[in-house]
Write an enzyme that holds these catalytic residues in place. Structure first.
Site, mmCIF file in Angstrom:
data_model
loop_
_atom_site.group_PDB
_atom_site.id
_atom_site.type_symbol
_atom_site.label_atom_id
_atom_site.label_comp_id
_atom_site.label_asym_id
_atom_site.label_seq_id
_atom_site.Cartn_x
_atom_site.Cartn_y
_atom_site.Cartn_z
ATOM 1 N N ARG A 164 -7.995 -3.069 7.713
ATOM 2 C CA ARG A 164 -6.515 -3.135 7.622
ATOM 3 C C ARG A 164 -6.065 -3.235 6.159
ATOM 4 O O ARG A 164 -5.167 -4.018 5.814
ATOM 5 C CB ARG A 164 -5.959 -4.330 8.396
ATOM 6 C CG ARG A 164 -6.181 -4.289 9.859
ATOM 7 C CD ARG A 164 -5.485 -3.093 10.529
ATOM 8 N NE ARG A 164 -5.789 -3.117 11.926
ATOM 9 C CZ ARG A 164 -6.913 -2.599 12.447
ATOM 10 N NH1 ARG A 164 -7.775 -1.962 11.677
ATOM 11 N NH2 ARG A 164 -7.139 -2.679 13.736
ATOM 12 N N SER A 238 -0.132 -6.618 16.166
ATOM 13 C CA SER A 238 -0.871 -7.800 15.692
ATOM 14 C C SER A 238 -0.183 -8.362 14.449
ATOM 15 O O SER A 238 -0.022 -7.649 13.462
ATOM 16 C CB SER A 238 -2.298 -7.427 15.317
ATOM 17 O OG SER A 238 -2.918 -6.840 16.421
ATOM 18 N N GLU A 333 -0.870 -9.495 8.821
ATOM 19 C CA GLU A 333 -1.094 -8.045 8.739
ATOM 20 C C GLU A 333 0.248 -7.347 8.470
ATOM 21 O O GLU A 333 0.306 -6.297 7.836
ATOM 22 C CB GLU A 333 -1.690 -7.579 10.074
ATOM 23 C CG GLU A 333 -2.042 -6.113 10.114
ATOM 24 C CD GLU A 333 -2.672 -5.692 11.446
ATOM 25 O OE1 GLU A 333 -3.637 -6.338 11.895
ATOM 26 O OE2 GLU A 333 -2.185 -4.711 12.021
#
Ligand SMILES: Cc1cc2nc3c(=O)[nH]c(=O)nc-3n(C[C@H](O)[C@H](O)[C@H](O)COP(=O)(O)OP(=O)(O)OC[C@H]3O[C@@H](n4cnc5c(N)ncnc54)[C@H](O)[C@@H]3O)c2cc1C
Length: 337
Positions: A164, A238, A333
């Site tokens: 990520r 998320s 994130e």
């Protein structure tokens, strides 16, 4: 180029947060993009680059120009019997591109079905799902430097992809506008069915043999069951990354919490943030107008009238409690604006 003033971003972010942009424009070509960058430079205004708004948390009104990238188009630039290089405009919807690739019989992105957002944002956090990341199919991208308006090519190495993560979340943060992304897709797909219940779901849906469509349908089915639809309940997927801890730390936690899952990663152990949040007692918790999703504790939700600062407050409270209970630091994130 049309510049709008005092523009509500409510319908342009999947949290559904009602913050305003002092100025807003959508660009459909490199020329319009350069014109908009020049305009903001002359006025000395900061510029925020927006795609589908599915990975941003608006914490305030934005006193500058919000520039939505709407550059469209798909072009095959090279191909042989085995592979195809396809260049896609940054403003194309990601899932539409996945569907297009599947319709052409090109493999590589089917496991990334139904991820919201645009093609241009996909390399920024190296989107990933069901055992595949964009880095596995990425060839290169073309971006414009926000300051100089110069056009630059970034190859795989220059993007420095991680979990990520990429160059564009670190040294290159807020410096470039991604305009085109080129993917290398396979004409002889190898299916990746190892993750979760993809294979079982494929069979349940009546697909006997794997195919690009079968994999895409199975993954889309699982995602619809697990994740809230932002059109119905504001969220950005998320909220936290899965933390990576040292093997020693993992062992000591495992002794105390025998059910703690873990996967070797980069010399340490990656553990599911969802498990930590669930064990911390947060799953399904409502926090006024915002909360933690009842099925997927990694997803923070806005019940409608929540503010970005409420979500920041909730996320910090969760992080602090996880730090205290497990000694593990959760990293967001989602990009905070
Ligand atoms: C329900 C749901 C499920 C999700 N599932 C996943 C998943 O499985 N895997 C995963 O990895 N992510 C997932 N996400 C997160 C999100 O879909 C991805 O991060 C997606 O790539 C964001 O795209 P976007 O166009 O919406 O980006 P935005 O939210 O608009 O922007 C995200 C960041 O990228 C920057 N940016 C956007 N476009 C450009 C551009 N052209 N040039 C330069 N900078 C740009 C923005 O400035 C911002 O910092 C999910 C989100 C939701 C809501």
């Amino acid at each position: 180029m049309q510049i709008r003033e005092n523009f509500s971003l409510r319908h342009l972010n999947t949290f559904g947060l009602d913050q305003r942009a002092r100025f807003f424009t959508e660009v459909h070509s490199l020329e319009q993009l350069k014109e908009a960058l020049n305009w903001s430079k002359e006025k000395g205004l900061p510029v925020w680059i927006l795609g589908g708004g599915s990975n941003v948390l608006l914490t305030k009104d934005l006193e500058g120009l919000v520039l939505k990238v709407g550059i469209k188009g798909r072009e095959v630039i090279e191909e042989n019997e085995l592979e195809v290089l396809v260049t896609v405009g940054a403003g194309e919807n990601w899932h539409e591109f996945v569907r297009f690739a599947i319709s052409q019989g090109w493999g590589g992105v089917e496991n990334l079905s139904l991820i919201p957002g645009t093609v241009g944002a996909a390399p920024i956090q190296n989107i990933g799902a069901y055992g595949v990341e964009i880095k596995d199919v990425f060839h290169r991208l073309e971006a414009i430097d926000k300051d100089s308006a110069e056009s630059l090519i970034f190859d795989h190495e220059a993007c420095a992809f991680g979990y990520r993560d990429s160059f564009f979340k670190r040294e290159g943060r807020n410096r470039y506008v991604i305009c085109y992304v080129t993917f290398k897709l396979s004409k002889t797909p190898v299916y990746n069915l190892s993750y979760g219940t993809v294979e079982e779901t494929m069979h349940e849906l009546g697909h006997v043999e794997p195919s690009l469509i079968a994999v895409s349908e199975a993954i889309s089915f699982i995602r619809r069951q697990k994740l809230p639809d932002p059109a119905k309940l504001g969220n950005a997927g998320s909220f936290f990354k899965n933390p990576v801890i040292t093997s020693q730390h993992y062992q000591s936690l495992k002794e105390k919490y025998p059910t703690l899952p873990g996967f070797p990663f980069d010399g340490g152990m990656k553990i599911p943030a969802a498990w930590l949040i669930d064990q911390g007692g947060w799953k399904g918790k409502r926090w006024g107008t915002v909360g933690v999703h009842e099925r997927q504790p990694l997803v923070l939700v806005n019940y409608g009238s929540g503010k970005g600062r409420d979500i920041v407050h909730l996320s910090q409270t969760i992080s602090n409690s996880i730090k205290e209970k497990f000694g593990v630091l959760l990293e967001a994130e989602v990009n905070h604006w």
